[in-house]
Structures are given as structure tokens and as C-alpha cells.
Design a protein around this motif. Structure first.
Motif, PDB file in Angstrom:
ATOM      1  N   TRP A  87       0.825  -1.200   0.000  1.00 21.13           N
ATOM      2  CA  TRP A  87       0.000   0.000   0.000  1.00 21.13           C
ATOM      3  C   TRP A  87       0.863   1.256   0.000  1.00 21.13           C
ATOM      4  N   ILE A  88       1.934   1.237   0.790  1.00 18.05           N
ATOM      5  CA  ILE A  88       2.844   2.383   0.809  1.00 18.05           C
ATOM      6  C   ILE A  88       3.471   2.576  -0.564  1.00 18.05           C
ATOM      7  N   ARG A  89       3.865   1.469  -1.177  1.00 18.33           N
ATOM      8  CA  ARG A  89       4.446   1.551  -2.524  1.00 18.33           C
ATOM      9  C   ARG A  89       3.437   2.104  -3.522  1.00 18.33           C
ATOM     10  N   ASN A  90       2.190   1.625  -3.449  1.00 22.28           N
ATOM     11  CA  ASN A  90       1.155   2.082  -4.372  1.00 22.28           C
ATOM     12  C   ASN A  90       0.847   3.571  -4.189  1.00 22.28           C
ATOM     13  N   VAL A  91       0.825   4.021  -2.921  1.00 22.38           N
ATOM     14  CA  VAL A  91       0.585   5.439  -2.647  1.00 22.38           C
ATOM     15  C   VAL A  91       1.712   6.282  -3.238  1.00 22.38           C
ATOM     16  N   PHE A  92       2.939   5.831  -3.062  1.00 23.35           N
ATOM     17  CA  PHE A  92       4.099   6.556  -3.599  1.00 23.35           C
ATOM     18  C   PHE A  92       4.031   6.611  -5.126  1.00 23.35           C
ATOM     19  N   ILE A  93       3.695   5.481  -5.757  1.00 15.51           N
ATOM     20  CA  ILE A  93       3.583   5.450  -7.215  1.00 15.51           C
ATOM     21  C   ILE A  93       2.482   6.391  -7.683  1.00 15.51           C
ATOM     22  N   GLY A  94       1.346   6.388  -6.945  1.00 24.10           N
ATOM     23  CA  GLY A  94       0.247   7.278  -7.290  1.00 24.10           C
ATOM     24  C   GLY A  94       0.642   8.738  -7.234  1.00 24.10           C
ATOM     25  N   LEU A  95       1.389   9.105  -6.196  1.00 23.46           N
ATOM     26  CA  LEU A  95       1.854  10.490  -6.068  1.00 23.46           C
ATOM     27  C   LEU A  95       2.792  10.865  -7.217  1.00 23.46           C
ATOM     28  N   MET A  96       3.674   9.954  -7.567  1.00 23.13           N
ATOM     29  CA  MET A  96       4.595  10.220  -8.663  1.00 23.13           C
ATOM     30  C   MET A  96       3.848  10.367  -9.986  1.00 23.13           C
ATOM     31  N   LEU A  97       2.836   9.523 -10.200  1.00 26.63           N
ATOM     32  CA  LEU A  97       2.060   9.607 -11.432  1.00 26.63           C
ATOM     33  C   LEU A  97       1.249  10.897 -11.499  1.00 26.63           C
ATOM     34  N   PHE A  98       0.782  11.370 -10.333  1.00 30.79           N
ATOM     35  CA  PHE A  98       0.046  12.628 -10.316  1.00 30.79           C
ATOM     36  C   PHE A  98       0.949  13.781 -10.741  1.00 30.79           C
ATOM     37  N   VAL A  99       2.222  13.717 -10.375  1.00 34.31           N
ATOM     38  CA  VAL A  99       3.181  14.729 -10.816  1.00 34.31           C
ATOM     39  C   VAL A  99       3.440  14.567 -12.316  1.00 34.31           C
ATOM     40  N   VAL A 100       3.603  13.320 -12.737  1.00 28.17           N
ATOM     41  CA  VAL A 100       3.899  13.037 -14.139  1.00 28.17           C
ATOM     42  C   VAL A 100       2.795  13.541 -15.061  1.00 28.17           C
ATOM     43  N   VAL A 101       1.520  13.372 -14.650  1.00 30.80           N
ATOM     44  CA  VAL A 101       0.413  13.733 -15.522  1.00 30.80           C
ATOM     45  C   VAL A 101       0.358  15.239 -15.781  1.00 30.80           C
ATOM     46  N   GLN A 102       1.011  16.026 -14.930  1.00 28.02           N
ATOM     47  CA  GLN A 102       1.029  17.477 -15.107  1.00 28.02           C
ATOM     48  C   GLN A 102       2.129  17.950 -16.064  1.00 28.02           C
ATOM     49  N   ILE A 103       3.046  17.073 -16.414  1.00 26.02           N
ATOM     50  CA  ILE A 103       4.238  17.478 -17.168  1.00 26.02           C
ATOM     51  C   ILE A 103       3.930  18.154 -18.504  1.00 26.02           C
ATOM     52  N   PRO A 104       2.974  17.633 -19.325  1.00 23.60           N
ATOM     53  CA  PRO A 104       2.728  18.299 -20.623  1.00 23.60           C
ATOM     54  C   PRO A 104       2.332  19.760 -20.500  1.00 23.60           C
ATOM     55  N   THR A 105       1.768  20.164 -19.356  1.00 24.13           N
ATOM     56  CA  THR A 105       1.357  21.567 -19.202  1.00 24.13           C
ATOM     57  C   THR A 105       2.559  22.502 -19.099  1.00 24.13           C
ATOM     58  N   LEU A 106       3.767  21.947 -18.967  1.00 22.33           N
ATOM     59  CA  LEU A 106       4.962  22.794 -18.959  1.00 22.33           C
ATOM     60  C   LEU A 106       5.108  23.545 -20.276  1.00 22.33           C
ATOM     61  N   ALA A 107       4.578  22.963 -21.347  1.00 27.05           N
ATOM     62  CA  ALA A 107       4.657  23.624 -22.655  1.00 27.05           C
ATOM     63  C   ALA A 107       3.529  24.616 -22.857  1.00 27.05           C
ATOM     64  N   ASP A 108       2.570  24.635 -21.934  1.00 29.54           N
ATOM     65  CA  ASP A 108       1.374  25.469 -22.061  1.00 29.54           C
ATOM     66  C   ASP A 108       1.555  26.747 -21.235  1.00 29.54           C
ATOM     67  N   GLY A 109       2.331  27.650 -21.764  1.00 30.65           N
ATOM     68  CA  GLY A 109       2.610  28.893 -21.054  1.00 30.65           C
ATOM     69  C   GLY A 109       3.978  29.430 -21.432  1.00 30.65           C
ATOM     70  N   TYR A 110       4.221  30.678 -21.052  1.00 23.72           N
ATOM     71  CA  TYR A 110       5.511  31.296 -21.384  1.00 23.72           C
ATOM     72  C   TYR A 110       6.612  30.729 -20.505  1.00 23.72           C
ATOM     73  N   TRP A 111       7.775  30.526 -21.082  1.00 25.11           N
ATOM     74  CA  TRP A 111       8.924  30.037 -20.334  1.00 25.11           C
ATOM     75  C   TRP A 111       9.695  31.241 -19.806  1.00 25.11           C
TER      76      TRP A 111
END
Length: 222
Positions: A8-32
Motif C-alpha cells: 500500500w505504501i508503494r502504491n501510494v508513492f507510485i500514485g503520487l509520482m504519477l500525479f506529478v507526471v500527468v502534469q508534465i505536458p502543461t509545462l509547454a502550455d505557457g511562457y517560459w
């Protein structure tokens, strides 16, 4: 017991990492800003290349995880017109509920909406629309309804799994009670749609429809 807790601890950690990962494409959506970009000094094609590359990479990560951890739902399988109608009806219903919540409570989402509208009217407008209304809904549904809800339904009673999934979904979109309430109901609508159709592409379609409707409403009234 210890092994189960460790999983369960491993799954929670993986879930948190995936939640960060899913936001990555928005890095291109805005001025750098770190690149010194402004609206009058922007290289649009670099944003598009970054957006496409990041979106594909995140999709691969999420899809591989989805295939590994659960097989509860189909993806792009036996699409029927009745399913599409259900997806659109759910989208209209949850957007109506969100509008009711915004009328009852004085939400502070205007600043975020103004920022999105500003980007839509910028050289990155088309990229913003595609990111917010197509790619993000697909990736978020693969994560929340596909991976998280799929895993939780295998370990917890159905209603509890759905409620927990959508609590995570709600607070992943903001921490204010009124906005979280709206997103919780929106997520429950997507979860119901998934259980009804057993097809993950349907909550994806409904989520995209919701985002397009919200965008059109914002463009009309902000």
C-alpha cells in the motif's frame, strides 16, 4: 500484514509520482519565463514540439502502468452511439452542477480562468486549447479512473473505492471546499459513466466535453 502494508505504501508513492507526471505536458502550455519569453518574444514551434513529446512520453508511462496494475476496464473498445450520448449527457449535467455551485458560493477561480483566457488569446492559444481540453482530460482519466479507481476497486468495496478516487481527483484540482465539492461530483459522474459502459474512453470523452463547455462559457462571460 507487513507485506500488505508495504504494498500500500508503494502504491501510494507510485500514485503520487504519477500525479506529478500527468502534469508534465502543461509545462509547454505557457511562457517560459526562465527562458526570457514574453508574448511578443516567443518561439511557438518549440512549445509544440515540447508539448507533443511530453504528451507521448506521459501517455506511454501511464498506459504501461495501467496495463500492469489493472485490467478492469477496456480502452477504446466497442464504442457505441448510446455510450457517446451518455458521455455528453453526463458532461452537461456536471457542468450545470458546477455552475450552480459557483452561483451559491463565491469562488476565487476567476484568476485562473483569466490566465487561461489570456493564453487562449495569445500565440499559444491553440496549444492551450488542445492541452486543456483534449490531452489533459485523456491523461487524467487514464490516471484517476483507469489506474487509481481500477486498483482501489480490486482492494475496497465499490462505493468506497469510487469515493476515495474522486476525493483524490477533487483535491488534485484545488483545495477550496466549494471547488473541491464541484470536482468531486464531476469525478463521480465520470466514475458512474465508466462503471455503466465499462469503457475508459467514455469518461475521457465526457471529461473533454466538460472542459470544452467550461472554456466556451469562460470565453463568453469573462
Amino acid at each position: 500484514m507487513i507485506i500488505k502494508a508495504g504494498r500500500w505504501i508503494r502504491n501510494v508513492f507510485i500514485g503520487l509520482m504519477l500525479f506529478v507526471v500527468v502534469q508534465i505536458p502543461t509545462l509547454a502550455d505557457g511562457y517560459w519565463g526562465w527562458w526570457g519569453e514574453t508574448q511578443s518574444n516567443i518561439t511557438v514551434w518549440k512549445h509544440w514540439v515540447s508539448f507533443l513529446a511530453l504528451s507521448v512520453a506521459v501517455w506511454i508511462i501511464l498506459f504501461m502502468t495501467y496495463r500492469k496494475v489493472t485490467s478492469s476496464y477496456k480502452l477504446f473498445y466497442e464504442l457505441k452511439s448510446s455510450m457517446i450520448v451518455q458521455a455528453i449527457v453526463v458532461a452537461v449535467a456536471v457542468v450545470s452542477f458546477e455552475m450552480l455551485i459557483s452561483l451559491i458560493f463565491s469562488t476565487s477561480a476567476e484568476s485562473e480562468n483569466y490566465e487561461i483566457i489570456h493564453l487562449i488569446h495569445s500565440p499559444l492559444g491553440m496549444l492551450t486549447l488542445i492541452c486543456s481540453n483534449v490531452v489533459s482530460p485523456i491523461l487524467e482519466e487514464l490516471l484517476f479512473r483507469g489506474i487509481i479507481q481500477g486498483v482501489l476497486r480490486e482492494a475496497l468495496p465499490g462505493v468506497l473505492a469510487i469515493m476515495l478516487t474522486n476525493l483524490l481527483f477533487a483535491f488534485g484540482h484545488g483545495y477550496q471546499i466549494e471547488s473541491a465539492l464541484g470536482m468531486f461530483v464531476v469525478g463521480c459522474g465520470f466514475s458512474w459513466l465508466l462503471i455503466k459502459t465499462k469503457n475508459l474512453s467514455m469518461p475521457m470523452l465526457s471529461h473533454m466535453t466538460v472542459n470544452w463547455l467550461v472554456t466556451i462559457i469562460n470565453l463568453m462571460f469573462i
